[in-house]
Design an enzyme around this catalytic site. Structure first.
Site, PDB file in Angstrom:
ATOM      1  N   GLN A  98       0.828  -1.211   0.000  1.00 35.28           N
ATOM      2  CA  GLN A  98       0.000   0.000   0.000  1.00 35.28           C
ATOM      3  C   GLN A  98       0.857   1.254   0.000  1.00 35.28           C
ATOM      4  OE1 GLN A  98      -1.377   0.673   4.458  1.00 35.28           O
ATOM      5  NE2 GLN A  98      -1.592  -1.494   3.892  1.00 35.28           N
ATOM      6  N   HIS A 100       0.172   5.840   0.753  1.00 32.21           N
ATOM      7  CA  HIS A 100      -0.750   6.840   1.277  1.00 32.21           C
ATOM      8  C   HIS A 100      -0.551   8.160   0.553  1.00 32.21           C
ATOM      9  CE1 HIS A 100      -1.415   3.868   4.341  1.00 32.21           C
ATOM     10  NE2 HIS A 100      -0.156   3.931   4.724  1.00 32.21           N
ATOM     11  N   GLU A 135       3.481   8.003   8.132  1.00 32.45           N
ATOM     12  CA  GLU A 135       3.564   7.134   9.303  1.00 32.45           C
ATOM     13  C   GLU A 135       5.018   6.772   9.602  1.00 32.45           C
ATOM     14  OE1 GLU A 135       2.538   2.740   7.548  1.00 32.45           O
ATOM     15  OE2 GLU A 135       0.890   4.174   7.613  1.00 32.45           O
ATOM     16  N   HIS A 264       4.811   0.259   0.413  1.00 34.35           N
ATOM     17  CA  HIS A 264       5.371  -0.533   1.503  1.00 34.35           C
ATOM     18  C   HIS A 264       4.418  -1.642   1.926  1.00 34.35           C
ATOM     19  CE1 HIS A 264       2.842   2.546   3.440  1.00 34.35           C
ATOM     20  NE2 HIS A 264       2.645   1.649   4.401  1.00 34.35           N
ATOM     21  N   ARG A 283      -4.222   0.679  -2.149  1.00 36.91           N
ATOM     22  CA  ARG A 283      -3.621  -0.653  -2.118  1.00 36.91           C
ATOM     23  C   ARG A 283      -3.102  -1.036  -3.501  1.00 36.91           C
ATOM     24  NH1 ARG A 283      -7.837  -0.734   1.514  1.00 36.91           N
ATOM     25  NH2 ARG A 283      -7.217  -1.350   3.630  1.00 36.91           N
TER      26      ARG A 283
END
Length: 427
Positions: A98, A100, A135, A264, A283
């Site tokens: 996935q 982001h 993240e 990642h 995804r």
């Protein structure tokens, strides 16, 4: 300063032992436990355990007292929303591959889907909210991941060594242009292959990877990962995509930061994760869930090379801070070595969550007049506010209006005592 009761998310890839052990519950757990959520996510908010025995949702409390709980600096940027979510992530099996979006991509994608009338809970919705989702994961155990595109020249060498006949044309595609544009072209080719083509080439790829592992080749760990993913996700284009990514192993205390657009997949291990409080995920594969190839390609960053491993910045003997470009969060780690009884002053840094991951810690609200004594411990009065003792697995909420906190190890000479702190990065 209040203790938290946090939600455990039971995803299929989770561990039956790691989170149960952390929380002092029977092991093995009756079902996989993947994530322990600490924060104000509207889907599963932490609850404050109040002194009178009642509980209140952190989301509800922030709505009722935004300035008191979050502070003016935080509300000026993010309104009534806590900008970060802290997790303990425990993976026994790989997560989906996935990426982001950036803040701009998320805002644009959310507006488009709202205008198109896509229900926010729809399985094919890409942007349930208009915010970015950077993240960081810090390892508690040895932690394995795929993250970021490997240097294109190195990937060409890997593909040459495997020498899969049905992939030779694809190898030439990248060899002729070993840069981000060549990676984009190869990735796009692979992610859009028809299922029957994938079904035909995958056995040859897996045989080549198995032979590479048997011969102890240069890319043994990468090929082992392909074999594991190929067994769990046969005929999934994400298995091919995994050949393009850095294979990373983190030791406890090491971390990686995943900026917007970083492709990642976490493979296995337990870590403390901190991320922007968003649900936006694009995804790529290794999942039965929705994959929007066109939107994924708009989001992905094809810069390539080694992904930097973060050891953190030592602020003093006990405090390590993992600095990133993310405004939404900052993660810190506090540790005490054998024989160290010193107190560590955690200054007010906006709304904070503290999590004890080893040993026991006493938290004391700290008044003005802070100093240090001869052995490096902080000295000074803590006023009349109550103290809290945290055991392994306990967490606490500190409002922006709370005073600074003095953290001190309890038990046998401070051995094996560890505390993580989550705070906004931009206040």
């Amino acid at each position: 300063m209040e203790l938290l009761r946090n939600a455990v998310r039971p995803y299929a890839w989770g561990s039956r032992t790691a989170i149960a052990e952390l929380l002092g519950r029977p092991v093995p757990a009756p079902h996989p436990e993947a994530e322990l959520w600490m924060g104000a996510h509207p889907g599963d908010s932490s609850r404050l355990l109040c002194q009178d025995g009642s509980e209140i949702s952190l989301v509800r409390l922030l709505d009722a007292e935004p300035t008191h709980q979050l502070g003016r600096a935080c509300t000026d940027i993010w309104g009534n929303r806590l900008p970060y979510l802290m997790k303990v992530l425990a993976a026994d099996e790989p997560l989906s591959l996935q990426a982001h979006p950036s803040a701009e991509q998320a805002a644009d994608g959310f507006a488009r889907e709202e205008a198109d009338g896509v229900p926010r809970g729809a399985a094919d919705r890409n942007y349930p909210d208009p915010t970015a989702k950077p993240e960081l994961i810090c390892a508690l155990t040895e932690f394995h991941a795929l993250a970021g595109f490997r240097a294109a020249e190195t990937t060409v060498r890997l593909l040459h060594q495997l020498d899969v006949p049905s992939l030779r044309a694809h190898t030439r595609l990248l060899a002729d242009q070993p840069d981000r544009d060549g990676l984009r072209a190869l990735f796009t080719t692979w992610i859009t292959l028809p299922e029957d083509t994938l079904r035909a080439l995958m056995p040859d790829l897996l045989r080549a990877c198995a032979e590479h592992v048997r011969s102890g080749g240069e890319f043994t760990e990468e090929c082992r990962t392909v074999l594991e993913l190929g067994e769990d996700y046969p005929n999934d284009a994400g298995v091919l995509a995994s050949l393009l990514l850095n294979r990373i192993v983190l030791r406890p205390g090491e971390a990686i930061y995943l900026a917007p657009g970083n492709l990642h997949a976490y493979l296995r291990g337990t870590g403390v994760e901190i991320l922007a409080n968003s649900d936006n995920i694009l995804r790529c594969g290794l999942t039965p869930k929705h994959v929007d190839v066109a939107e994924l390609l708009r989001v992905l960053d094809f810069e390539n090379g080694e992904l930097r491993i973060l050891n953190g910045e030592r602020r003093d003997t006990n405090l390590t801070v993992y600095r990133t470009e993310a405004d939404e969060f900052e993660l810190s780690r506090v540790e005490w070595r054998h024989g160290d009884r010193s107190g560590v002053l955690l200054d007010s840094a906006g709304p904070q969550i503290l999590l004890c991951t080893e040993g026991k810690v006493r938290l004391s609200p700290y008044a003005a007049g802070v100093g240090t004594n001869g052995n490096g411990s902080h000295s000074g009065g803590s006023g009349n506010a109550r103290e809290l003792e945290l055991s392994r697995g306990d967490s606490v909420w500190l409002a922006a209006s709370d005073p600074c906190v003095l953290a001190q190890p309890l038990g046998e000479a401070g051995e094996g005592v560890q505390l993580f702190r989550a705070a906004p990065g931009a206040v």
